[in-house]
Motif scaffolding. Structure first.
Motif, PDB file in Angstrom:
ATOM      1  N   ILE A 189       0.851  -1.213   0.000  1.00 38.49           N
ATOM      2  CA  ILE A 189       0.000   0.000   0.000  1.00 38.49           C
ATOM      3  C   ILE A 189       0.877   1.250   0.000  1.00 38.49           C
ATOM      4  O   ILE A 189       0.596   2.233  -0.695  1.00 38.49           O
ATOM      5  N   ARG A 190       1.974   1.200   0.753  1.00 44.83           N
ATOM      6  CA  ARG A 190       2.876   2.362   0.856  1.00 44.83           C
ATOM      7  C   ARG A 190       3.463   2.729  -0.513  1.00 44.83           C
ATOM      8  O   ARG A 190       3.700   3.906  -0.794  1.00 44.83           O
ATOM      9  N   ALA A 191       3.665   1.690  -1.368  1.00 42.72           N
ATOM     10  CA  ALA A 191       4.249   1.930  -2.698  1.00 42.72           C
ATOM     11  C   ALA A 191       3.358   2.859  -3.526  1.00 42.72           C
ATOM     12  O   ALA A 191       3.844   3.529  -4.443  1.00 42.72           O
ATOM     13  N   LYS A 192       2.077   2.919  -3.199  1.00 44.89           N
ATOM     14  CA  LYS A 192       1.128   3.708  -4.002  1.00 44.89           C
ATOM     15  C   LYS A 192       0.765   5.046  -3.371  1.00 44.89           C
ATOM     16  O   LYS A 192       0.039   5.830  -3.984  1.00 44.89           O
ATOM     17  N   HIS A 193       1.200   5.304  -2.143  1.00 41.45           N
ATOM     18  CA  HIS A 193       0.777   6.530  -1.455  1.00 41.45           C
ATOM     19  C   HIS A 193       1.934   7.130  -0.659  1.00 41.45           C
ATOM     20  O   HIS A 193       2.807   6.398  -0.204  1.00 41.45           O
ATOM     21  N   THR A 194       1.882   8.435  -0.453  1.00 40.68           N
ATOM     22  CA  THR A 194       2.840   9.032   0.472  1.00 40.68           C
ATOM     23  C   THR A 194       2.433   8.645   1.900  1.00 40.68           C
ATOM     24  O   THR A 194       1.282   8.270   2.157  1.00 40.68           O
ATOM     25  N   LEU A 240      -7.697   4.287   4.438  1.00 39.96           N
ATOM     26  CA  LEU A 240      -6.352   3.693   4.364  1.00 39.96           C
ATOM     27  C   LEU A 240      -5.796   3.468   5.767  1.00 39.96           C
ATOM     28  O   LEU A 240      -5.185   2.438   6.065  1.00 39.96           O
ATOM     29  N   CYS A 241      -6.004   4.433   6.629  1.00 40.50           N
ATOM     30  CA  CYS A 241      -5.543   4.328   8.023  1.00 40.50           C
ATOM     31  C   CYS A 241      -6.161   3.115   8.702  1.00 40.50           C
ATOM     32  O   CYS A 241      -5.474   2.343   9.384  1.00 40.50           O
ATOM     33  N   VAL A 242      -7.459   2.910   8.490  1.00 46.12           N
ATOM     34  CA  VAL A 242      -8.154   1.763   9.086  1.00 46.12           C
ATOM     35  C   VAL A 242      -7.552   0.465   8.554  1.00 46.12           C
ATOM     36  O   VAL A 242      -7.225  -0.449   9.323  1.00 46.12           O
ATOM     37  N   GLU A 243      -7.359   0.392   7.243  1.00 44.77           N
ATOM     38  CA  GLU A 243      -6.799  -0.829   6.643  1.00 44.77           C
ATOM     39  C   GLU A 243      -5.420  -1.148   7.239  1.00 44.77           C
ATOM     40  O   GLU A 243      -5.142  -2.279   7.626  1.00 44.77           O
ATOM     41  N   LEU A 244      -4.559  -0.147   7.345  1.00 39.46           N
ATOM     42  CA  LEU A 244      -3.203  -0.385   7.869  1.00 39.46           C
ATOM     43  C   LEU A 244      -3.232  -0.775   9.345  1.00 39.46           C
ATOM     44  O   LEU A 244      -2.433  -1.599   9.797  1.00 39.46           O
ATOM     45  N   THR A 245      -4.143  -0.188  10.091  1.00 39.85           N
ATOM     46  CA  THR A 245      -4.268  -0.526  11.516  1.00 39.85           C
ATOM     47  C   THR A 245      -4.677  -1.986  11.685  1.00 39.85           C
ATOM     48  O   THR A 245      -4.214  -2.669  12.609  1.00 39.85           O
ATOM     49  N   LEU A 246      -5.547  -2.456  10.761  1.00 41.59           N
ATOM     50  CA  LEU A 246      -6.071  -3.821  10.887  1.00 41.59           C
ATOM     51  C   LEU A 246      -5.101  -4.884  10.380  1.00 41.59           C
ATOM     52  O   LEU A 246      -5.212  -6.051  10.759  1.00 41.59           O
ATOM     53  N   GLN A 247      -4.147  -4.506   9.519  1.00 37.04           N
ATOM     54  CA  GLN A 247      -3.264  -5.519   8.909  1.00 37.04           C
ATOM     55  C   GLN A 247      -2.588  -6.442   9.936  1.00 37.04           C
ATOM     56  O   GLN A 247      -2.680  -7.672   9.806  1.00 37.04           O
ATOM     57  N   PRO A 248      -1.925  -5.909  10.951  1.00 37.92           N
ATOM     58  CA  PRO A 248      -1.269  -6.820  11.909  1.00 37.92           C
ATOM     59  C   PRO A 248      -2.258  -7.601  12.778  1.00 37.92           C
ATOM     60  O   PRO A 248      -1.914  -8.686  13.273  1.00 37.92           O
ATOM     61  N   ILE A 249      -3.462  -7.083  12.945  1.00 39.74           N
ATOM     62  CA  ILE A 249      -4.475  -7.804  13.743  1.00 39.74           C
ATOM     63  C   ILE A 249      -4.916  -9.046  12.963  1.00 39.74           C
ATOM     64  O   ILE A 249      -4.996 -10.146  13.505  1.00 39.74           O
TER      65      ILE A 249
END
Ligand code: 1CP
Length: 343
Positions: A34-39, A49-58
């Motif tokens: 995801i980081r590759a596509k966004h600053t 996006l914030c929600v998605e990244l927060t949930l990834q490790p969960i």
């Protein structure tokens, strides 16, 4: 049952809750995709996006707490000093604040007015997360924020600008600390109101000054935050400085994050049973191999012993080169380590 919340409240649990500082980030392939596509700032400021990244490790590990994907520097931007994350360099601020004139130019309105994206993401997350996973908000401590604000970014030489200001411009230094403390309290309170179950105060650079300066420049402001948020679940993480705290000082803080410089048994002996401890596996152990990680993880669990009040974590944030299977070994060890709960 929510193991994290029960532990914060000093209730016995069948096993320890576990989360990992910096659990969302560059060591995860799904983060890098995801980081590759966004600053970095797009990730932080776009609630979906914030929600998605927060949930990834969960999703990947079944951790017991989610920490919102954000950064300590958002407060500085809300005060009128924007930042960028530059590859290979870390954060870079538009302009450092080192004089009373520069300080006077900071925003005087509450920082919460421009941090709505954080609160929106927390509201979405609380709805999305299962009730047995706790949601953690956070802020940088006033001292750590002041390090970046005076320096204008990271420092490899121990943040000389803020240390200079503390000695040469003490009035400006304390006025800056006051403004930062107010901003931190407002931001933490707003995160709790938006659905965070707990908040963590990262004083990542508390240990870069000698003890007497820690008591002068860090501790009074941490205590002010603790008093303002009394009754809430607030984790204080004075990295590299916790070992200076006496039992009387610790009495003001409900939960303390500790680094790996001393055993949990040492902190328990020194401070008694009323404070919740979070920590403290050395993050460097995660570079080794699954068997070593399992052994060292058990050593941390055993060092605390079976009593209530221990949240398993690292002694500092996970680093980008760690293989995901190594984190898996840590989490599985904590999740299968049974505590004897008195009937
Ligand atoms: O992808 C990238 O290039 C950005 C790297 C990155 C990430 C993933 C930065 C820049 N911030 C973050 C997220 C972040 N920062 C979280 C996410 C939630 C989580 O999973 O834990 C958190 C809690 C932080 C907090 C933070 N930012 C701290 C305190 C914690 C600590 O590790 O001591 C500090 C000191 C920062 C400043 C910062 N932001 C980013 C970097 C690389 C840094 C550190 C720079 C330095 O060493 O001075």
């Amino acid at each position: 049952m929510n193991l994290f919340l029960d532990t914060c409240d000093l209730k016995p649990t069948p096993r320890r809750p576990v989360w990992i500082m910096r659990q969302a980030g560059r060591y995860l392939p799904e983060y890098r995709a995801i980081r590759a596509k966004h600053t970095f700032k797009e990730l932080v400021e776009t609630p979906d996006l914030c929600v998605e990244l927060t949930l990834q490790p969960i999703r990947r590990y079944g951790l017991d707490a989610a920490i919102i994907f954000s950064d300590i520097l958002v407060i500085l931007e809300a005060l009128g000093v924007p930042y960028q994350i530059v590859d290979g360099q870390g954060p870079v601020l538009d302009r450092p604040v080192r004089t009373s004139e520069a300080l006077d130019r900071l925003a005087t309105t509450p920082v919460t007015g421009s941090l709505g994206y954080v609160y929106t993401a927390l509201e979405l997350l609380r709805r999305e997360l299962s009730p047995d996973v706790a949601l953690i908000g956070f802020a940088g401590a006033p001292w750590t924020l002041a390090c970046y604000l005076a320096e204008g970014g990271s420092s490899k030489t121990g943040f000389p600008a803020i240390k200079n200001m503390m000695e040469q411009e003490p009035d400006t230094f304390h006025a800056m600390m006051e403004r930062l403390t107010e901003a931190v309290i407002d931001h933490l309170r707003a995160q709790l109101d938006a659905g965070a179950d707990a908040v963590q105060v990262f004083d990542s650079w508390a240990g870069i000054v000698p003890e007497h300066q820690f008591r002068h420049a860090c501790l009074p402001y941490l205590t002010r935050i603790a008093d303002a948020l009394k009754g809430e679940r607030v984790i204080f993480f004075p990295r590299g400085a916790a070992h200076w705290l006496t039992a009387a000082e610790v009495g003001r803080f409900p939960i303390l994050g500790v680094d790996g410089s001393h055993t949990l048994a040492h902190y328990r002996d020194r401070w008694g049973d009323e404070v919740v401890l979070q920590g403290n596996l050395d993050p460097a152990i995660l570079t080794t191999d699954p068997d070593t990680i399992a052994r060292e993880t058990r050593a941390v669990l055993e060092s605390h012993g079976p009593g209530p009040g221990h949240i398993f974590n690292l002694g500092h944030g996970i680093t980008p080169e760690i293989p995901v299977e190594h984190v898996q070994a840590l989490v599985e060890t904590v999740h299968t380590y049974q505590l004897e709960v008195p009937a």
